[in-house]
Structure formats: structure tokens, C-alpha cells
Design a protein around this motif. Structure first.
Motif, PDB file in Angstrom:
ATOM      1  N   THR A 117       0.836  -1.200   0.000  1.00  0.00           N
ATOM      2  CA  THR A 117       0.000   0.000   0.000  1.00  0.00           C
ATOM      3  C   THR A 117       0.869   1.248   0.000  1.00  0.00           C
ATOM      4  OG1 THR A 117      -0.144  -0.123   2.421  1.00  0.00           O
ATOM      5  CG2 THR A 117      -1.944  -1.111   1.162  1.00  0.00           C
ATOM      6  N   GLU A 118       2.039   1.173   0.643  1.00  0.00           N
ATOM      7  CA  GLU A 118       2.951   2.319   0.644  1.00  0.00           C
ATOM      8  C   GLU A 118       3.461   2.605  -0.772  1.00  0.00           C
ATOM      9  OE1 GLU A 118       2.576   0.621   4.586  1.00  0.00           O
ATOM     10  OE2 GLU A 118       3.207  -0.306   2.684  1.00  0.00           O
ATOM     11  N   GLN A 119       3.758   1.545  -1.521  1.00  0.00           N
ATOM     12  CA  GLN A 119       4.205   1.743  -2.895  1.00  0.00           C
ATOM     13  C   GLN A 119       3.056   2.257  -3.764  1.00  0.00           C
ATOM     14  OE1 GLN A 119       7.354   1.518  -4.263  1.00  0.00           O
ATOM     15  NE2 GLN A 119       6.368   2.383  -6.068  1.00  0.00           N
TER      16      GLN A 119
ATOM     17  N   PRO B 238       2.222  -6.237 -24.105  1.00  0.00           N
ATOM     18  CA  PRO B 238       2.251  -6.683 -22.712  1.00  0.00           C
ATOM     19  C   PRO B 238       2.232  -5.498 -21.755  1.00  0.00           C
ATOM     20  CG  PRO B 238       4.443  -6.782 -23.628  1.00  0.00           C
ATOM     21  CD  PRO B 238       3.532  -6.423 -24.762  1.00  0.00           C
ATOM     22  N   ARG B 239       1.825  -5.745 -20.524  1.00  0.00           N
ATOM     23  CA  ARG B 239       1.733  -4.669 -19.554  1.00  0.00           C
ATOM     24  C   ARG B 239       3.001  -4.598 -18.705  1.00  0.00           C
ATOM     25  NH1 ARG B 239      -2.683  -4.299 -17.421  1.00  0.00           N
ATOM     26  NH2 ARG B 239      -3.808  -6.156 -18.093  1.00  0.00           N
ATOM     27  N   MET B 240       3.342  -3.380 -18.330  1.00  0.00           N
ATOM     28  CA  MET B 240       4.421  -3.194 -17.369  1.00  0.00           C
ATOM     29  C   MET B 240       4.013  -3.794 -16.028  1.00  0.00           C
ATOM     30  SD  MET B 240       5.638   0.724 -18.179  1.00  0.00           S
ATOM     31  CE  MET B 240       3.970   1.374 -18.361  1.00  0.00           C
ATOM     32  N   PHE B 241       4.960  -4.453 -15.372  1.00  0.00           N
ATOM     33  CA  PHE B 241       4.707  -5.009 -14.060  1.00  0.00           C
ATOM     34  C   PHE B 241       5.701  -4.441 -13.047  1.00  0.00           C
ATOM     35  CE2 PHE B 241       3.618  -8.628 -11.148  1.00  0.00           C
ATOM     36  CZ  PHE B 241       2.247  -8.571 -11.294  1.00  0.00           C
ATOM     37  N   HIS B 242       6.371  -3.368 -13.429  1.00  0.00           N
ATOM     38  CA  HIS B 242       7.360  -2.754 -12.560  1.00  0.00           C
ATOM     39  C   HIS B 242       6.878  -1.384 -12.077  1.00  0.00           C
ATOM     40  CE1 HIS B 242       8.414  -1.779 -16.785  1.00  0.00           C
ATOM     41  NE2 HIS B 242       8.587  -0.547 -16.308  1.00  0.00           N
ATOM     42  N   GLU B 243       7.516  -0.906 -11.033  1.00  0.00           N
ATOM     43  CA  GLU B 243       7.145   0.346 -10.388  1.00  0.00           C
ATOM     44  C   GLU B 243       8.421   1.097 -10.000  1.00  0.00           C
ATOM     45  OE1 GLU B 243       4.080  -0.574  -7.355  1.00  0.00           O
ATOM     46  OE2 GLU B 243       4.081  -2.608  -8.161  1.00  0.00           O
ATOM     47  N   THR B 244       8.287   2.348  -9.615  1.00  0.00           N
ATOM     48  CA  THR B 244       9.435   3.148  -9.204  1.00  0.00           C
ATOM     49  C   THR B 244       9.285   3.509  -7.739  1.00  0.00           C
ATOM     50  OG1 THR B 244       9.648   4.059 -11.434  1.00  0.00           O
ATOM     51  CG2 THR B 244      10.775   5.239  -9.648  1.00  0.00           C
ATOM     52  N   ASP B 245      10.301   3.158  -6.938  1.00  0.00           N
ATOM     53  CA  ASP B 245      10.179   3.378  -5.497  1.00  0.00           C
ATOM     54  C   ASP B 245      10.517   4.822  -5.116  1.00  0.00           C
ATOM     55  OD1 ASP B 245      12.977   3.599  -5.380  1.00  0.00           O
ATOM     56  OD2 ASP B 245      13.273   1.614  -4.503  1.00  0.00           O
ATOM     57  N   ALA B 246      10.494   5.110  -3.829  1.00  0.00           N
ATOM     58  CA  ALA B 246      10.686   6.484  -3.342  1.00  0.00           C
ATOM     59  C   ALA B 246      12.084   7.008  -3.639  1.00  0.00           C
ATOM     60  CB  ALA B 246      10.406   6.541  -1.841  1.00  0.00           C
ATOM     61  N   GLN B 247      13.046   6.124  -3.862  1.00  0.00           N
ATOM     62  CA  GLN B 247      14.412   6.540  -4.186  1.00  0.00           C
ATOM     63  C   GLN B 247      14.634   6.656  -5.697  1.00  0.00           C
ATOM     64  OE1 GLN B 247      13.836   3.992  -1.699  1.00  0.00           O
ATOM     65  NE2 GLN B 247      13.878   5.813  -0.374  1.00  0.00           N
TER      66      GLN B 247
ATOM     67  N   LEU C  20       1.066   6.961  -6.652  1.00  0.00           N
ATOM     68  CA  LEU C  20       0.120   8.072  -6.728  1.00  0.00           C
ATOM     69  C   LEU C  20       0.853   9.410  -6.672  1.00  0.00           C
ATOM     70  CD1 LEU C  20      -2.955   8.298  -6.971  1.00  0.00           C
ATOM     71  CD2 LEU C  20      -3.074   8.321  -4.475  1.00  0.00           C
ATOM     72  N   GLN C  21       1.828   9.496  -5.784  1.00  0.00           N
ATOM     73  CA  GLN C  21       2.586  10.742  -5.644  1.00  0.00           C
ATOM     74  C   GLN C  21       3.347  11.065  -6.928  1.00  0.00           C
ATOM     75  OE1 GLN C  21       1.993  12.591  -3.149  1.00  0.00           O
ATOM     76  NE2 GLN C  21       2.569  11.769  -1.163  1.00  0.00           N
TER      77      GLN C  21
END
Length: 822
Positions: free
Chosen positions: A332-334, A390-399, A339-340
């Protein structure tokens, strides 16, 4: 986007241009009342929803009315001319700075389908290109397959979906709905009537007036998030409903004003800790939040967990209420971090505008000129489909680091990940198209697919999101080989080769990976009892050999090219088709040329015999030479579409779809035949390829549907490539065989590359035959063109005519598509 025609007698106002209203008789005659729809740049009938996708289409309607018609006064005729040219010209001028290619795309294309008859079996996905989470209207309950029906008139909500195909099902899904009055959590009970003609479904934007609640729901997505804007009736309590499916949890934080949770809806074989998380926030304080499980409200809870967890968030506001919601497969934090980074403090309209820009940047890599409005709509609707998977399954963290949850080992790893792709389908057209218009994304996708090999030990056959059991072969081999020979780059070729050779030689203990019964294939040189697996394995071996050659592995090249000729082991000259053998080398009997199933996957002998893309010349020789080969192809196109259900035991939808078209045993509604029309060209009769591909484009595609399952952009990509005038007969080679271009002019604009212009100035419905081809002003004799020449840019010109041009290629075989046997 609504696209139906109005009925005679429709009347109304025209809110654009200098005129306020048509005369009643004129309106009744035209049956249309256009207005500009800003979200899509289209002209939409205010009463009936009829769509005019550009100025030309608006003129198409008007030009059918003779100005000499005595029923109209001079003032009415002048008004006609003024509206057609003055008002429309002003709109065209407004669009000239940046053409809205997205406005042609119809997300409803292919949705009017069922399990028994497919016109695409698609969803009206509102999304970003290759986005991690898509959004769609839902009209029915359940997580499997067909939860949107365009003929229904009540919607239950907007679903966050990850479904690549109804046959694969959804995962990580939940719904959002708006409501007033009494609280109903159960989807069927909360459903509201809606009218498609009042609604907007565009790639970047959804707008639905909910008549039961006198409420308007709008939504616009980013890659991993979305923004909802809901306008409730004034002076009434309104609420958002956010409802998970399956094993789930929902909680809220009163101080932070955040709702969050997860759902564990997942396919078989997924890690135990698999979940799709969400975090939602609002632009104003809520009045109260009610949580529920199994649709039963718990008024005192701040957290609920169990089946069908949900939240009802209530507001008292006379202004539209905005909810931002982020999704994540990590936490949920990610989800909040997504969202940010993707939404931040930007407004609903800013996100919507950005979405339109992103879609136009991607769709605008191909600029079409000419053709009819319907053809342009079909083209860009198909191109939109090609940009969903295909869909992306990756995300970008706070760093700022790119990370992903692995559906293979349940851990979080660094790097990109891609999923939701049926390689058995998509290798044929999607990736040859990506090589032309998305080369930088193509390489990144392969890196993402290789995550399965790194984290699970095997490359997935049909990743969704991890290992899934579906379809024969390991056609990720073709996706990799095509990128290697075209020098796409962006991935580790040696690692890819290690993944390919592992499943080409070793039995896989992992379901959904490797080649079934590979030991038998290696022992016998064919798969006992299976035609489709034998042919698929042989073609995949060819693809392995291509990568081996790029790495300078000569012994491996020899080994896999010998294996690629195994198709010869199952051709029976007595029956004239590929035919199954048992382990003793005996032909499967009795033989029935119309029988589906058993040795053949989603087809029969007529549909499956031709799967020798790597060696057309060898197949031609095997079938008795060019004359007999062409006669067999000719027969296929006119042979009555008879079928016996065979091993399937009942009529499957692919049989039905073949039977209702007028192309004999050529069942374009399914992928195994998608290269077959180009075998005419391989046999030296490109004019027959030109004739048939033009017919398929014109008769089996429309802005509303396809001839069968669309399958992750494959059916759409077939149309796009053929409309450009080419097709990759053998992915894993650098050549595209030339066909019959659909438009008079097309320009490919790919960042970092010179523009490529494809011209066919004499093209028309009758002029379907190629008379001459030139590249940058020089005559181009081969009936294929190399990828490297296309990537260099320039001008490819087709001179078209109404008469077929025949030529003897017996002394110039180098002009024909390449084969292993020559």
C-alpha cells in the motif's frame, strides 16, 4: 466512444460554428446533428451518438445531398455549405497543430462478444499504453472472462483490471462505483442504468451519467493509478464505493484521509503472498467511512479482512468530488508512492490531457493519409489494441529505483518486468510491428520477460502474470530471435540464448514453461500424436538457430537448423496434409481433412499444415512443387468451411467464426493461418497475396470488431502491418514480405530514426495490385524488404493498378522470401 447511427426524424441543435440550428427538414434529411466532443476531438451527434471522426467524415455525410434538391431552399443550401466548410474548417484549423490520432480509436471495438462467438473478446480498456493497471466498465459479476456486455444498460462499477483475455481470466481486480441514497454494496443491487449515447469511452477518459443516482462519474488513468471525478446531485449525500474481490483487506486512516487495502485474487500457480494493493485519497474531507465484508456493513470498524472487503466513503458537497487511487503489486505504501509520482497535485483535467498527449505520441508514430473514415478508425482502433499488451509489471520506489514484485518467486527485485502476453499469438505480428514503431520498448520488454527465467528458472510460455499453462511451443523464442536479427538491443542476448536452449533441450518441472514432452521430440524427430507441437517446436528451433548464429556458435547453428527441418517428418503425401504419427512411426488413422482437435490445436489439417514459416521453399517442394502448392492454397480459399468437432467434442467458437465468413477453410479468426496468404508470394504469385489480404482487411475488420479473438494486440497488429503494405512471414528473419497497402500515404515517425514514408498515390478500392515498387526513387525488385532499409527511413513507393501483374520468378528466386532450403 458511441458510434451508432441516428434514426430518421432526429432533430436538435448544433452548438458549434456561427449557426445555432438547422432547419427542421434539413435535419430530418441528414439524420445527424454533430457537435464537437473536446475529449476525443470527434464530432458526435448530440441526440443519437453517431460519430464523425474528422472533418472528412462530416463532409462524407453532407456530400450525399445534391445541392439541386428542390426540397431545400437557397438559404438551406447555403447553410449546408457553410456548416460543411466554414465551421468544420475552423475545427480543422484548431486541430492542425497536433492531430488527435487518439480520436479515431474506439475502445469498444471487439467487445460485442461471448464465449460462443467472438468479435474480438476484448474489453473497453481506458488505460495508458502498456499500463500496469487498466480500467473498464463492468456490467456483470464474477472474475472470469465476460464481465462487460456492450448491450447491457446497467453498470455495476469501474473495474481495475489486469485481464489479458477472457480465456485467461482476471487477477488483482477491484471495483469503484458512485452512489446516492440508500447504501448498497452488492454489485447487482448497486447497479445503475446508463445510456451509451450519453457516455464517453475513450483511451484516456471515461464519462458515465448514472441515471439511477442522477450522478456523473468520470475517470482518467495513468500507468498505475487513476483519478475519479464524481458530480453528485446538489444537497444530497453522495458516496464512493471501493470494493475488493476475494480474500482481501480494506482499512482507513481518519487523520490522513486515506483508504487502503489489497485483494489476493490471483491465477493458479501464483505465489502465496501475491496481492494487488491500493491506496486512495480525496480532495476534501469525508463525512464518514463504512467498511464491509461479504457486502455486510460494519459501522464501527476501521479495518476489515475476509471475502469481498469494501468501503463506502460518504461526502456532503455541492461540488464534484475527486478521488485519486494508486495501485501496486508491492505494498500500500508503494501504491501511495505511485500516486505521488504519477498524479501528485495535478488536476483531473491535467491528467486527462496528459493521457491524450501520451496516446497521440504513440499512435502518431504512424500518420495515415487517405482511405475512408472507417478505414482510419479501424486502423487506429487496431493500433490502440496493439499498445495495451504486454503490460508493465514494474514500479518506481521512493528513491527513484525501478523495482517489481515477482510473480515467479514472490519477492521484490530490481529492474523492469513485463507480463500478460500469449506468445503463441503475438509473435506473429505484434513484435514485428514493435520493431518498426516501438524498438526501444521492444528491447525493454524482452528484459522484462527474462525476469521469469532469472527468478523462476524458466521463461514463461504465457506469462499472466507468472507461469500459466496455455498453448504449445515456446514462441518467446521467436520474439527474442526477431529482436536479435533486427539488432533491437536493450537486453542480454547471451542470457536470452541460455533461456531458449534450456527449454529446447530439458524437460521442465514447471507447469507453464518449457516444451511438453521434449524428450520424445528429440528422440523421434517429431512429437508422437501431435502435428501442432511438432511444427511449433521445429519453428522454435529455427529461431534458436538464428540467435546462435548471431553469437557465432556454429555447431549450435547446425544442430538447431537440422531440428528445424523436422516438419518434413509428419507430411503425408498421400493425403496432402501434415498428419500425426505414433511412436512407432505409423500414421494416425482414419484421416479426416475437416477434423479439428486431437493432433491439431484450434484447427484441423487445413489450418495447421502451413506452419513452416522458416522454410516455404521446402514446404513447396514437399507438397509437389509450386503449381500443386498454389493449387492447394487456391483450394483452401474456396473449400466449403466444413468442420468436424473431433477431439473437442463440441463446436468451439473458432469453428463458428470460420464458418460465417466467406474465405473457405481460411479461418482468419484464429492465428495459425495469419501468415498463409503470404505463402502465395513465397510461391511466386504475390498478386494473389495482394488480392486476398485486401479482401481480409476490408471484409473482416471494422471499427466495431474483428473476425475472432483479438489476443493481446495480435489481430490488430496484423491489420496495421497489412495496411502499411507488408507482413513478417517469418519472425526471426529481417524481411517483411510486401502486400497491398491500404492508404495513399503513411508516414512512420519514430524518435531517434529518420522518417519513413510509404506512398501509394494511385491506390483505390479497385487498384489493389502492385505494379511497381521503388525505394528512395530506385526500382525495388524483391517482393520483400529488409528491416534495415525500413529503419533507415526514406520513401517506399507502391504504384498500384486494377490488373494483377504476373511474373515468372523461376530464374530469380532471390527476389522471393527467404527459406532454409535455398
Amino acid at each position: 466512444m458511441p458510434s451508432h447511427r441516428g434514426k430518421a426524424g432526429d432533430i436538435g441543435r448544433i452548438p458549434f460554428g456561427p449557426f445555432a440550428q438547422f432547419d427542421l427538414d434539413l435535419i430530418r434529411y441528414f439524420k445527424h446533428c454533430p457537435r464537437i466532443l473536446p475529449e476525443c476531438g470527434a464530432f458526435i451527434c448530440a441526440l443519437c451518438g453517431a460519430t464523425f471522426w474528422d472533418i472528412a467524415s462530416l463532409k462524407d455525410v453532407f456530400k450525399g445531398i445534391p445541392l439541386t434538391d428542390s426540397r431545400f431552399s437557397s438559404r438551406q443550401k447555403a447553410l449546408l455549405v457553410a456548416v460543411t466548410f466554414a465551421s468544420c474548417g475552423a475545427a480543422a484549423q484548431a486541430q492542425s497543430a497536433s492531430t488527435n490520432w487518439m480520436g479515431y480509436a474506439n475502445p469498444l471495438q471487439g467487445t460485442n462478444s461471448s464465449g460462443g462467438f467472438s468479435r474480438g473478446n476484448t474489453l473497453p480498456l481506458v488505460a495508458r499504453p502498456f499500463g500496469m493497471t487498466d480500467w473498464t466498465l463492468t456490467t456483470g459479476e464474477g472474475g472470469w472472462g465476460w464481465f462487460f456486455d456492450p448491450n447491457a444498460r446497467a453498470i455495476q462499477g469501474v473495474r481495475a483490471t489486469h485481464q489479458p483475455s477472457p480465456w485467461m481470466g482476471d487477477y488483482g481486480y477491484f471495483s469503484v462505483m458512485a452512489q446516492t441514497g440508500k447504501l448498497y454494496m452488492k454489485p447487482g443491487a448497486r447497479a445503475s442504468t446508463y445510456r451509451p449515447d450519453e457516455s464517453v469511452i475513450a483511451p484516456n477518459y471515461l464519462k458515465v451519467p448514472l441515471r439511477r443516482y442522477s450522478t456523473t462519474l468520470e475517470m482518467t488513468p495513468t500507468e498505475r493509478c487513476s483519478v475519479f471525478r464524481v458530480t453528485f446531485p446538489k444537497n444530497e449525500l453522495g458516496r464512493f464505493i471501493v470494493q475488493m474481490e476475494g480474500d482481501s483487506r480494506v482499512q482507513f486512516d481518519q487523520q490522513k484521509g486515506i483508504i487502503s487495502g489489497f485483494t489476493r485474487t490471483k491465477p493458479d500457480g501464483s505465489p502465496e503472498n501475491f496481492a494487488c494493493y491500493f491506496t486512495a485519497r480525496f480532495d476534501r474531507p469525508w463525512k464518514r467511512v463504512l467498511l464491509a465484508n461479504e457486502d455486510k456493513v460494519n459501522e464501527s470498524a476501521t479495518q476489515v479482512e475476509g471475502n469481498r472487503s469494501g468501503a463506502a466513503i460518504e461526502f456532503e458537497s455541492n461540488e464534484p468530488v475527486v478521488m485519486q487511487i494508486g495501485t501496486s503489486f508491492i505494498s500500500t505504501e508503494q501504491a501511495l508512492q505511485n500516486l505521488q509520482s504519477e498524479v501528485g497535485t495535478r488536476s483531473f483535467d491535467a491528467i486527462r490531457t496528459q493521457g491524450q498527449q501520451v496516446w497521440n505520441e504513440n499512435l502518431g508514430r504512424i500518420e495515415v493519409d487517405g482511405g475512408t473514415t472507417e478505414q482510419r478508425r479501424t486502423f487506429y482502433s487496431s493500433l490502440y489494441r496493439a499498445h495495451l499488451f504486454p503490460r508493465m509489471f514494474h514500479e518506481t520506489d521512493a528513491q527513484g529505483k525501478v523495482v517489481h514484485y515477482s510473480p515467479y518467486d514472490g519477492k521484490v527485485h530490481d529492474g523492469v518486468s513485463y507480463t500478460d502476453n500469449g506468445f503463441w499469438d503475438t509473435y506473429r505480428s505484434v513484435y514485428p510491428l514493435f520493431a518498426l514503431i516501438q524498438p526501444e520498448r521492444y528491447g525493454e520488454m524482452i528484459t522484462g520477460f527474462l525476469q521469469g527465467y532469472r527468478e523462476g528458472g524458466w521463461m514463461a510460455q504465457w506469462p499472466s502474470p507468472g507461469y500459466r499453462v496455455s498453448m504449445p511451443g515456446t514462441h518467446g523464442d521467436a520474439v527474442i530471435a526477431d529482436a536479435v536479427v533486427k539488432k533491437i538491443g536493450g537486453f542480454d542476448v547471451k542470457e536470452a540464448y541460455a533461456a531458449m536452449t534450456k527449454h529446447a533441450n530439458q524437460p521442465s518441472p514447471q507447469r507453464g514453461a518449457g516444451r511438453n514432452n521434449i524428450a520424445d521430440y528429440l528422440k523421434y524427430g517429431y512429437m508422437p500424436g501431435s502435428v501442432s507441437e511438432t511444427l511449433d517446436f521445429a519453428y522454435d528451433d529455427f529461431c534458436v538457430s538464428q540467435v546462435a548464429e548471431s553469437l557465432g556458435l556454429k555447431d549450435d547453428v547446425t544442430k538447431y537448423r537440422q531440428r528445424a527441418m523436422n516438419y518434413r517428418n509428419i507430411y503425408d503425401p498421400k493425403v496432402g496434409f501434415m498428419r500425426a504419427k505414433n511412436a512407432q512411426g505409423e500414421w494416425r488413422a482414419p484421416f479426416n481433412q475437416y477434423e479439428w482437435g486431437g493432433p491439431y490445436v484450434e484447427g484441423g489439417p487445413w489450418q495447421s499444415t502451413w506452419a513452416v514459416q522458416q522454410d516455404p521453399a521446402g514446404l513447396i517442394a514437399l507438397m509437389g512443387g509450386k503449381e500443386r502448392f498454389i493449387a492447394k492454397l487456391d483450394q483452401m480459399m474456396v473449400e466449403p468451411p466444413r468442420y468436424d468437432v473431433g477431439g473437442y467434442g463440441n463446436e468451439i467458437h473458432e469453428m463458428t467464426e470460420m464458418a460465417v465468413t466467406h474465405f473457405g477453410q481460411y479461418g482468419h479468426g484464429n492465428q495459425p493461418v495469419h501468415h498463409v496468404l503470404y505463402l502465395f508470394a513465397a510461391a511466386g504469385q504475390p498478386q494473389k497475396t495482394q488480392y486476398w489480404v485486401r479482401r481480409v482487411m476490408n471484409e473482416l475488420y471494422s471499427p466495431d470488431g474483428f473476425a475472432g479473438d483479438e489476443d493481446n494486440g495480435e489481430m490488430g497488429s496484423w491489420y496495421v502491418l497489412n495496411a502499411l503494405g507488408m507482413y513478417s512471414l517469418c519472425p526471426g528473419r529481417t524481411e517483411y514480405v510486401l502486400g497491398s497497402p491500404l492508404f495513399k500515404s503513411v508516414r512512420l515517425r519514430v524518435p531517434g530514426r529518420p522518417n519513413l514514408t510509404i506512398q501509394a498515390p494511385t491506390n483505390s478500392d479497385k487498384n489493389v495490385y502492385v505494379q511497381k515498387v521503388s525505394l528512395n526513387g530506385k526500382t525495388h525488385e524483391p517482393i520483400w524488404i529488409d528491416y534495415a532499409d525500413l529503419a533507415k527511413g526514406g520513401t517506399l513507393r507502391f504504384d498500384m493498378g486494377a490488373k494483377a501483374r504476373e511474373r515468372d520468378y523461376s530464374r530469380t528466386p532471390e527476389l522471393l522470401p527467404h527459406s532454409m532450403s535455398k
